[in-house]
Design an enzyme around this catalytic site. Structure first.
Site, PDB file in Angstrom:
ATOM      1  N   LYS A 296       0.840  -1.200   0.000  1.00  0.00           N
ATOM      2  CA  LYS A 296       0.000   0.000   0.000  1.00  0.00           C
ATOM      3  C   LYS A 296       0.874   1.249   0.000  1.00  0.00           C
ATOM      4  O   LYS A 296       1.946   1.258   0.578  1.00  0.00           O
ATOM      5  CB  LYS A 296      -0.892  -0.010   1.252  1.00  0.00           C
TER       6      LYS A 296
ATOM      7  N   THR B 184      -7.862   9.270   9.280  1.00  0.00           N
ATOM      8  CA  THR B 184      -7.351   8.104   8.548  1.00  0.00           C
ATOM      9  C   THR B 184      -7.137   6.903   9.472  1.00  0.00           C
ATOM     10  O   THR B 184      -6.421   5.980   9.134  1.00  0.00           O
ATOM     11  CB  THR B 184      -5.995   8.443   7.880  1.00  0.00           C
TER      12      THR B 184
ATOM     13  N   GLY C  12      -7.579   3.502  10.869  1.00  0.00           N
ATOM     14  CA  GLY C  12      -8.218   2.260  10.404  1.00  0.00           C
ATOM     15  C   GLY C  12      -8.193   2.034   8.904  1.00  0.00           C
ATOM     16  O   GLY C  12      -8.853   1.120   8.410  1.00  0.00           O
ATOM     17  N   THR C  13      -7.425   2.831   8.180  1.00  0.00           N
ATOM     18  CA  THR C  13      -7.397   2.652   6.707  1.00  0.00           C
ATOM     19  C   THR C  13      -6.961   1.236   6.323  1.00  0.00           C
ATOM     20  O   THR C  13      -7.592   0.584   5.495  1.00  0.00           O
ATOM     21  CB  THR C  13      -6.431   3.651   6.027  1.00  0.00           C
ATOM     22  N   GLY C  14      -5.850   0.793   6.952  1.00  0.00           N
ATOM     23  CA  GLY C  14      -5.280  -0.502   6.564  1.00  0.00           C
ATOM     24  C   GLY C  14      -6.203  -1.657   6.913  1.00  0.00           C
ATOM     25  O   GLY C  14      -6.430  -2.562   6.095  1.00  0.00           O
ATOM     26  N   CYS C  15      -6.757  -1.631   8.125  1.00  0.00           N
ATOM     27  CA  CYS C  15      -7.648  -2.720   8.563  1.00  0.00           C
ATOM     28  C   CYS C  15      -8.888  -2.784   7.668  1.00  0.00           C
ATOM     29  O   CYS C  15      -9.321  -3.864   7.251  1.00  0.00           O
ATOM     30  CB  CYS C  15      -8.101  -2.488  10.003  1.00  0.00           C
TER      31      CYS C  15
HETATM   32  N1  LIG Z   1      -4.835  10.099   2.379  1.00  0.00           N
HETATM   33  C1  LIG Z   1      -5.225   9.048   1.657  1.00  0.00           C
HETATM   34  N2  LIG Z   1      -6.005   9.242   0.563  1.00  0.00           N
HETATM   35  C2  LIG Z   1      -6.436   8.211  -0.174  1.00  0.00           C
HETATM   36  N3  LIG Z   1      -6.112   6.920   0.085  1.00  0.00           N
HETATM   37  C3  LIG Z   1      -5.328   6.660   1.148  1.00  0.00           C
HETATM   38  C4  LIG Z   1      -4.838   7.702   1.990  1.00  0.00           C
HETATM   39  N4  LIG Z   1      -4.105   7.139   2.985  1.00  0.00           N
HETATM   40  C5  LIG Z   1      -4.146   5.802   2.777  1.00  0.00           C
HETATM   41  N5  LIG Z   1      -4.859   5.512   1.664  1.00  0.00           N
HETATM   42  C6  LIG Z   1      -5.192   4.174   1.160  1.00  0.00           C
HETATM   43  O1  LIG Z   1      -5.704   3.442   2.258  1.00  0.00           O
HETATM   44  C7  LIG Z   1      -5.273   2.093   2.192  1.00  0.00           C
HETATM   45  C8  LIG Z   1      -4.459   1.764   3.432  1.00  0.00           C
HETATM   46  O2  LIG Z   1      -3.157   2.271   3.232  1.00  0.00           O
HETATM   47  P1  LIG Z   1      -2.147   2.682   4.352  1.00  0.00           P
HETATM   48  O3  LIG Z   1      -0.832   2.762   3.698  1.00  0.00           O
HETATM   49  O4  LIG Z   1      -2.669   3.888   5.073  1.00  0.00           O
HETATM   50  O5  LIG Z   1      -2.263   1.430   5.317  1.00  0.00           O
HETATM   51  P2  LIG Z   1      -1.820   1.234   6.792  1.00  0.00           P
HETATM   52  O6  LIG Z   1      -0.664   2.104   7.111  1.00  0.00           O
HETATM   53  O7  LIG Z   1      -1.647  -0.224   6.948  1.00  0.00           O
HETATM   54  O8  LIG Z   1      -3.044   1.701   7.634  1.00  0.00           O
HETATM   55  P3  LIG Z   1      -3.141   1.682   9.242  1.00  0.00           P
HETATM   56  O9  LIG Z   1      -2.424   2.889   9.712  1.00  0.00           O
HETATM   57  O10 LIG Z   1      -4.610   1.702   9.489  1.00  0.00           O
HETATM   58  O11 LIG Z   1      -2.471   0.434   9.728  1.00  0.00           O
HETATM   59  C9  LIG Z   1      -4.490   1.959   0.884  1.00  0.00           C
HETATM   60  O12 LIG Z   1      -5.368   1.552  -0.134  1.00  0.00           O
HETATM   61  C10 LIG Z   1      -3.990   3.387   0.659  1.00  0.00           C
HETATM   62  O13 LIG Z   1      -3.712   3.642  -0.689  1.00  0.00           O
HETATM   63  C1  LIG Z   2      -6.069  -3.274  17.363  1.00  0.00           C
HETATM   64  C2  LIG Z   2      -5.448  -2.556  16.220  1.00  0.00           C
HETATM   65  N1  LIG Z   2      -5.158  -3.262  15.107  1.00  0.00           N
HETATM   66  C3  LIG Z   2      -4.618  -2.627  14.036  1.00  0.00           C
HETATM   67  C4  LIG Z   2      -4.339  -1.285  14.070  1.00  0.00           C
HETATM   68  C5  LIG Z   2      -3.695  -0.677  12.836  1.00  0.00           C
HETATM   69  O1  LIG Z   2      -3.544   0.585  12.779  1.00  0.00           O
HETATM   70  C6  LIG Z   2      -4.664  -0.581  15.259  1.00  0.00           C
HETATM   71  N2  LIG Z   2      -4.434   0.749  15.381  1.00  0.00           N
HETATM   72  N3  LIG Z   2      -5.214  -1.244  16.293  1.00  0.00           N
END
Ligand SMILES: Nc1ncnc2c1ncn2[C@@H]1O[C@H](COP(=O)(O)OP(=O)(O)OP(=O)(O)O)[C@@H](O)[C@H]1O
Ligand SMILES: Cc1ncc(CO)c(N)n1
Length: 270
Positions: free
Chosen positions: A175, A208, A210-213
């Site tokens: 990502k 932002t 929870g984006t990854g989850c």
């Molecule tokens: N500001 C943004 N605008 C649009 N898309 C975004 C933005 N930030 C993240 N994304 C998208 O959100 C999804 C998660 O990406 P990200 O790299 O933020 O994951 P992450 O770091 O694992 O998230 P988390 O912090 O929740 O663990 C991907 O599809 C990424 O392209």
């Molecule tokens: C419990 C939990 N899982 C995943 C993430 C990822 O950001 C978080 N902040 N908290």
């Protein structure tokens, strides 16, 4: 009534934006029956993580056995796995029960910097999880930790994707949320043959959490429906874009993305 079923093996976020809560809300939004196995409880809100409390390993295994002996998830995702011991047990039960539609989100560090996976667990993640993953969805720092490659350009990201593929995942999605501050955000997909980029406009927002989850839960929900990995990722990318565009203003820090975005948009039309 028959339904598609998805299981998340992850940590709880008391603030409701990430972890198990994000996963179950997303499964619900996709019309998929959601189940959960908790690794740890985090005391967490929009300002950060105030504490991490693992579920005793016996309680963790008991949850996996309860699901495995009765319910048959069509797809499974892993999030915060806490330590090497939980990772090893997770892989053991996933193999034992034959859960093969597996999305591994190798969660390591929360946005505010709190550790969600102990450092000793890195090897266990590579040894046990990558070989059984259908799809792995690291962010840039996670891909760097797993491969030892510094990802400071697109070429390095592509190289890291190849290394992760060689470690055993069928599909690698790296990502791009952490990739600079450009106008667009691109996620890279590698399936062992071709590289695809999924590109959307970067949303300027503080919400932002929870984006990854949410992204990996959306992929899992689509797999549960029987979609291919490529189409699941394509749809999940559109979903997360909407969820970020409609992020929720709660709390004083980083608010969560909007898991019920489609319903909200529908309501706004009345
Ligand atoms: N500001 C943004 N605008 C649009 N898309 C975004 C933005 N930030 C993240 N994304 C998208 O959100 C999804 C998660 O990406 P990200 O790299 O933020 O994951 P992450 O770091 O694992 O998230 P988390 O912090 O929740 O663990 C991907 O599809 C990424 O392209
Ligand atoms: C419990 C939990 N899982 C995943 C993430 C990822 O950001 C978080 N902040 N908290």
């Amino acid at each position: 009534m028959k339904v598609s079923k998805a299981l998340t093996i992850a940590g709880s976020d008391s603030g409701g934006g990430a972890g198990i809560q994000a996963d179950l809300k997303t499964f619900q939004e996709f019309g998929v029956y959601g189940m959960s196995v908790l690794t740890a409880v985090t005391a967490q809100n929009t300002t950060g993580v105030q504490g991490v409390f693992p579920v005793p390993i016996e309680g963790f295994e008991a949850q996996l056995r309860s699901i495995g002996s009765d319910l048959k998830p069509d797809a499974v995702k892993t999030g915060m796995l806490f330590s090497g011991e939980y990772i090893e047990r997770t892989a053991y039960f996933i193999k034992k029960f034959g859960w093969n539609n597996l999305v591994v989100d190798p969660v390591m560090i929360a946005k505010g910097g709190a550790t969600l996976l102990s450092e000793e667990a890195l090897d266990a993640m590579k040894t046990y999880m990558l070989s059984i993953a259908k799809i792995i969805t690291p962010n840039i720092p996670e891909a760097e930790a797993l491969t030892g490659i510094i990802i400071d350009c697109k070429e390095a990201r592509a190289e890291a994707a190849k290394v992760l593929f060689d470690q055993g995942a069928d599909y690698v999605v790296i990502k791009g949320g952490h990739f600079g501050e450009g106008t667009y955000v691109s996620d890279l997909l590698y399936n062992g043959v071709e590289m695809y980029e999924f590109v959307e406009k970067r949303v300027i927002t503080k919400n932002t959490h929870g984006t990854g989850c949410t992204f990996s839960a959306a992929i899992t929900a689509e797999l549960a429906y029987g979609k291919t990995a490529e189409s699941a990722i394509e749809y999940a990318k559109k979903f997360i874009q909407h969820a970020i565009e409609h992020g929720i203003d709660v709390g004083s820090g980083h608010g969560p993305v909007n898991h019920f975005v489609y319903r909200r948009i529908a309501h706004e039309q009345y």
